[in-house]
Scaffold this active site. Structure first.
Site, PDB file in Angstrom:
ATOM      1  N   TYR A  59       0.819  -1.218   0.000  1.00  0.00           N
ATOM      2  CA  TYR A  59       0.000   0.000   0.000  1.00  0.00           C
ATOM      3  C   TYR A  59       0.854   1.270   0.000  1.00  0.00           C
ATOM      4  O   TYR A  59       0.512   2.261  -0.664  1.00  0.00           O
ATOM      5  CB  TYR A  59      -1.011  -0.019   1.165  1.00  0.00           C
ATOM      6  CG  TYR A  59      -2.147  -0.926   0.807  1.00  0.00           C
ATOM      7  CD1 TYR A  59      -2.184  -2.253   1.234  1.00  0.00           C
ATOM      8  CD2 TYR A  59      -3.138  -0.493  -0.083  1.00  0.00           C
ATOM      9  CE1 TYR A  59      -3.193  -3.111   0.826  1.00  0.00           C
ATOM     10  CE2 TYR A  59      -4.154  -1.345  -0.497  1.00  0.00           C
ATOM     11  CZ  TYR A  59      -4.175  -2.656  -0.049  1.00  0.00           C
ATOM     12  OH  TYR A  59      -5.152  -3.501  -0.492  1.00  0.00           O
ATOM     13  N   HIS A 111     -14.625   1.003  -2.065  1.00  0.00           N
ATOM     14  CA  HIS A 111     -13.551   0.123  -1.596  1.00  0.00           C
ATOM     15  C   HIS A 111     -12.486   0.880  -0.824  1.00  0.00           C
ATOM     16  O   HIS A 111     -11.389   0.377  -0.636  1.00  0.00           O
ATOM     17  CB  HIS A 111     -12.913  -0.612  -2.788  1.00  0.00           C
ATOM     18  CG  HIS A 111     -13.843  -1.604  -3.410  1.00  0.00           C
ATOM     19  ND1 HIS A 111     -13.673  -2.068  -4.691  1.00  0.00           N
ATOM     20  CD2 HIS A 111     -14.976  -2.209  -2.934  1.00  0.00           C
ATOM     21  CE1 HIS A 111     -14.644  -2.926  -4.975  1.00  0.00           C
ATOM     22  NE2 HIS A 111     -15.449  -3.024  -3.926  1.00  0.00           N
ATOM     23  N   SER A 183     -13.686  -5.076 -14.911  1.00  0.00           N
ATOM     24  CA  SER A 183     -13.705  -6.425 -15.494  1.00  0.00           C
ATOM     25  C   SER A 183     -14.905  -7.229 -15.015  1.00  0.00           C
ATOM     26  O   SER A 183     -15.124  -8.347 -15.450  1.00  0.00           O
ATOM     27  CB  SER A 183     -12.418  -7.186 -15.100  1.00  0.00           C
ATOM     28  OG  SER A 183     -12.411  -7.366 -13.686  1.00  0.00           O
ATOM     29  N   ASN A 207     -15.512  -0.085 -21.909  1.00  0.00           N
ATOM     30  CA  ASN A 207     -14.394  -0.902 -21.420  1.00  0.00           C
ATOM     31  C   ASN A 207     -13.424  -1.229 -22.558  1.00  0.00           C
ATOM     32  O   ASN A 207     -13.805  -1.256 -23.715  1.00  0.00           O
ATOM     33  CB  ASN A 207     -14.943  -2.204 -20.807  1.00  0.00           C
ATOM     34  CG  ASN A 207     -14.024  -2.746 -19.722  1.00  0.00           C
ATOM     35  OD1 ASN A 207     -13.720  -2.067 -18.747  1.00  0.00           O
ATOM     36  ND2 ASN A 207     -13.558  -3.969 -19.921  1.00  0.00           N
TER      37      ASN A 207
HETATM   38  C1  BV8 Z   1     -17.712  -8.876   0.214  1.00  0.00           C
HETATM   39  C2  BV8 Z   1      -9.479  -2.539  -2.605  1.00  0.00           C
HETATM   40  C3  BV8 Z   1     -19.437  -9.542   1.692  1.00  0.00           C
HETATM   41  C4  BV8 Z   1      -8.191  -3.276  -2.596  1.00  0.00           C
HETATM   42  C5  BV8 Z   1     -10.874  -4.128  -3.692  1.00  0.00           C
HETATM   43  C6  BV8 Z   1     -14.032 -15.679  -0.649  1.00  0.00           C
HETATM   44  C7  BV8 Z   1     -13.863 -15.072   0.585  1.00  0.00           C
HETATM   45  C8  BV8 Z   1     -14.331 -13.788   0.841  1.00  0.00           C
HETATM   46  C9  BV8 Z   1     -14.992 -13.094  -0.161  1.00  0.00           C
HETATM   47  C10 BV8 Z   1     -15.154 -13.718  -1.386  1.00  0.00           C
HETATM   48  C11 BV8 Z   1     -14.694 -14.982  -1.647  1.00  0.00           C
HETATM   49  N1  BV8 Z   1     -14.987 -15.304  -2.934  1.00  0.00           N
HETATM   50  C12 BV8 Z   1     -15.617 -14.268  -3.507  1.00  0.00           C
HETATM   51  C13 BV8 Z   1     -15.749 -13.299  -2.574  1.00  0.00           C
HETATM   52  C14 BV8 Z   1     -16.356 -12.025  -2.769  1.00  0.00           C
HETATM   53  C15 BV8 Z   1     -15.227 -11.071  -3.122  1.00  0.00           C
HETATM   54  C16 BV8 Z   1     -14.985 -11.179  -4.615  1.00  0.00           C
HETATM   55  O1  BV8 Z   1     -15.793 -10.725  -5.389  1.00  0.00           O
HETATM   56  N2  BV8 Z   1     -13.837 -11.801  -4.979  1.00  0.00           N
HETATM   57  C17 BV8 Z   1     -13.507 -11.942  -6.379  1.00  0.00           C
HETATM   58  C18 BV8 Z   1     -11.978 -11.974  -6.519  1.00  0.00           C
HETATM   59  C19 BV8 Z   1     -14.120 -13.240  -6.879  1.00  0.00           C
HETATM   60  N3  BV8 Z   1     -15.687  -9.751  -2.765  1.00  0.00           N
HETATM   61  C20 BV8 Z   1     -15.399  -9.265  -1.553  1.00  0.00           C
HETATM   62  O2  BV8 Z   1     -14.697  -9.832  -0.744  1.00  0.00           O
HETATM   63  C21 BV8 Z   1     -16.052  -7.945  -1.234  1.00  0.00           C
HETATM   64  N4  BV8 Z   1     -16.705  -8.037   0.030  1.00  0.00           N
HETATM   65  O3  BV8 Z   1     -18.102  -9.660  -0.619  1.00  0.00           O
HETATM   66  O4  BV8 Z   1     -18.255  -8.778   1.493  1.00  0.00           O
HETATM   67  C22 BV8 Z   1     -20.593  -8.627   1.530  1.00  0.00           C
HETATM   68  C23 BV8 Z   1     -21.001  -8.202   0.256  1.00  0.00           C
HETATM   69  C24 BV8 Z   1     -22.096  -7.369   0.131  1.00  0.00           C
HETATM   70  C25 BV8 Z   1     -22.773  -6.941   1.270  1.00  0.00           C
HETATM   71  C26 BV8 Z   1     -22.333  -7.379   2.529  1.00  0.00           C
HETATM   72  C27 BV8 Z   1     -21.254  -8.217   2.657  1.00  0.00           C
HETATM   73  C28 BV8 Z   1     -15.008  -6.845  -1.096  1.00  0.00           C
HETATM   74  C29 BV8 Z   1     -14.385  -6.607  -2.445  1.00  0.00           C
HETATM   75  C30 BV8 Z   1     -13.476  -5.389  -2.336  1.00  0.00           C
HETATM   76  C31 BV8 Z   1     -12.042  -5.860  -2.446  1.00  0.00           C
HETATM   77  N5  BV8 Z   1     -11.191  -4.676  -2.548  1.00  0.00           N
HETATM   78  N6  BV8 Z   1     -10.189  -2.989  -3.749  1.00  0.00           N
HETATM   79  C32 BV8 Z   1      -7.163  -2.433  -3.245  1.00  0.00           C
HETATM   80  O5  BV8 Z   1      -7.486  -1.626  -4.145  1.00  0.00           O
HETATM   81  O6  BV8 Z   1      -6.003  -2.628  -2.846  1.00  0.00           O
HETATM   82  S1  BV8 Z   1     -11.405  -4.818  -5.145  1.00  0.00           S
HETATM   83  C33 BV8 Z   1     -10.240  -4.385  -6.304  1.00  0.00           C
HETATM   84  O7  BV8 Z   1     -10.318  -5.331  -7.324  1.00  0.00           O
HETATM   85  C34 BV8 Z   1     -10.519  -3.076  -6.949  1.00  0.00           C
HETATM   86  O8  BV8 Z   1     -11.023  -2.129  -6.071  1.00  0.00           O
HETATM   87  C35 BV8 Z   1     -11.502  -3.440  -8.012  1.00  0.00           C
HETATM   88  O9  BV8 Z   1     -12.789  -3.335  -7.506  1.00  0.00           O
HETATM   89  C36 BV8 Z   1     -11.234  -4.892  -8.226  1.00  0.00           C
HETATM   90  C37 BV8 Z   1     -10.668  -5.094  -9.579  1.00  0.00           C
HETATM   91  O10 BV8 Z   1     -11.717  -4.857 -10.426  1.00  0.00           O
HETATM   92  P1  BV8 Z   1     -11.602  -3.768 -11.591  1.00  0.00           P
HETATM   93  O11 BV8 Z   1     -11.708  -2.414 -11.012  1.00  0.00           O
HETATM   94  O12 BV8 Z   1     -12.612  -4.213 -12.562  1.00  0.00           O
HETATM   95  O13 BV8 Z   1     -10.144  -3.883 -12.170  1.00  0.00           O
HETATM   96  P2  BV8 Z   1      -9.608  -5.018 -13.129  1.00  0.00           P
HETATM   97  O14 BV8 Z   1      -8.135  -4.843 -13.241  1.00  0.00           O
HETATM   98  O15 BV8 Z   1     -10.161  -6.342 -12.670  1.00  0.00           O
HETATM   99  O16 BV8 Z   1     -10.292  -4.708 -14.545  1.00  0.00           O
HETATM  100  C38 BV8 Z   1      -9.916  -3.540 -15.239  1.00  0.00           C
HETATM  101  C39 BV8 Z   1     -10.806  -3.504 -16.465  1.00  0.00           C
HETATM  102  O17 BV8 Z   1     -10.541  -2.300 -17.156  1.00  0.00           O
HETATM  103  C40 BV8 Z   1     -10.518  -4.641 -17.437  1.00  0.00           C
HETATM  104  O18 BV8 Z   1     -11.733  -5.167 -17.904  1.00  0.00           O
HETATM  105  C41 BV8 Z   1      -9.754  -3.951 -18.579  1.00  0.00           C
HETATM  106  O19 BV8 Z   1     -10.070  -4.510 -19.830  1.00  0.00           O
HETATM  107  C42 BV8 Z   1     -10.301  -2.559 -18.495  1.00  0.00           C
HETATM  108  N7  BV8 Z   1      -9.366  -1.544 -18.962  1.00  0.00           N
HETATM  109  C43 BV8 Z   1      -8.012  -1.552 -18.876  1.00  0.00           C
HETATM  110  N8  BV8 Z   1      -7.523  -0.406 -19.404  1.00  0.00           N
HETATM  111  C44 BV8 Z   1      -8.592   0.332 -19.815  1.00  0.00           C
HETATM  112  C45 BV8 Z   1      -9.764  -0.385 -19.537  1.00  0.00           C
HETATM  113  N9  BV8 Z   1     -10.993   0.078 -19.827  1.00  0.00           N
HETATM  114  C46 BV8 Z   1     -11.061   1.285 -20.424  1.00  0.00           C
HETATM  115  N10 BV8 Z   1      -9.979   2.042 -20.720  1.00  0.00           N
HETATM  116  C47 BV8 Z   1      -8.743   1.595 -20.441  1.00  0.00           C
HETATM  117  N11 BV8 Z   1      -7.666   2.356 -20.740  1.00  0.00           N
END
Ligand code: BV8
Length: 236
Positions: A59, A111, A183, A207
């Protein structure tokens, strides 16, 4: 091409893709790895207990990077869209401050945010971006008699996203829902488009590539947000 957004109730959700052209790494760059650790394994409460200095280094590097990056045309275009719509609520999954620096106000950071740190005893968050706050050593709070180690003010995997009540109300009640640069992997953020669809909103995706939940959108625009969003906003 689609409806004009003038006088419409619009909600926007952004992800890491909107900051990519500012030089902020997305989560899927390098296959979602940081120093060969899966980000899902570093951004968790368990990792913070198991290896706090590894998580702190992750971080502090990203916090220091905030001093070197600038908003890109996509951030500025979004600030311009706010002025065109009846109302616009901006929700971001991003923890950087580029939306604010691009002129958007207010921003719902579901987040958390990199600029602030949180006292683990009191839960109080405080912006801490001075040089002495960006060092390798842990940073202590100002709120406790016996100062305690502060943690990143971030919602980790397994933790509950912020402002979910407000988010569900706004997404459930909007006319247009626009997702930019996500994503669609991470829940509950990735599920918000379904809530928008269920309330009859017109859903738009901007996207770089087709994400896994692209079928959930009425309208899809593929390209770099910094390049195509300014033009889209012109026509909206
Ligand atoms: C929750 C802070 C319950 C961190 C983030 C097992 C155990 C526990 C939980 C889970 C589990 N299995 C699944 C879960 C749920 C989990 C989850 O979804 N996991 C995933 C991996 C499967 N979720 C959670 O744990 C959440 N909490 O569920 O609590 C609850 C829920 C609801 C109500 C009550 C209780 C908490 C999730 C938050 C985690 N923290 N961020 C940090 O930043 O250090 S998430 C982190 O990853 C980011 O914040 C972001 O949200 C995420 C990544 O997603 P994107 O932003 O989409 O980024 P990514 O790189 O993936 O994609 C980029 C996209 O942009 C691509 O498509 C690319 O093509 C495109 N792109 C690239 N360049 C460009 C572009 N588009 C346009 N222009 C460009 N130039």
């Amino acid at each position: 091409m689609g409806m004009t957004l003038k006088d419409r109730k619009v909600v926007v959700l952004t992800g890491a893709g909107i900051s990519a052209e500012s030089g902020v790494r997305t989560f899927r760059d390098n296959d979602g790895l940081w120093e060969n650790h899966r980000i899902e394994d570093v951004a968790t409460p368990e990792a913070w207990v198991r290896d706090p200095s590894l998580v702190w280094r992750f971080y502090q590097a990203r916090r220091r990077q905030l001093l070197e990056v600038e908003p890109n045309p996509a951030h500025f275009a979004l600030a311009g869209l706010e002025r065109k719509c009846g109302s616009l609520v901006l929700i971001t999954q991003n923890v950087d401050d580029l939306h604010e620096r691009g002129g958007s106000e207010p921003v719902i950071h579901m987040h958390g945010t990199l600029r602030s740190l949180r006292c683990q005893e009191t839960g109080l968050s405080e912006v801490r971006m001075d040089e002495r706050d960006l060092v390798e050593d842990f940073v202590l709070c100002n709120c406790c008699a016996v100062a305690s180690r502060m943690r990143p003010d971030i919602v980790w995997f397994g933790e509950i996203p912020l402002e979910m009540g407000v988010i569900q109300r706004e997404v459930g009640d909007c006319e247009v829902f626009i997702v930019i640069g996500s994503s669609g992997h991470v829940y509950p953020a990735a599920g918000l488009v379904n809530l928008a669809n269920s309330n009859g909103a017109h859903t738009i995706l901007v996207n770089f590539e087709l994400p896994i939940n692209s079928n959930d959108f009425d309208e899809v625009h593929i390209g770099k947000a910094g390049e195509i969003l300014p033009e889209l906003v012109e026509n909206w």
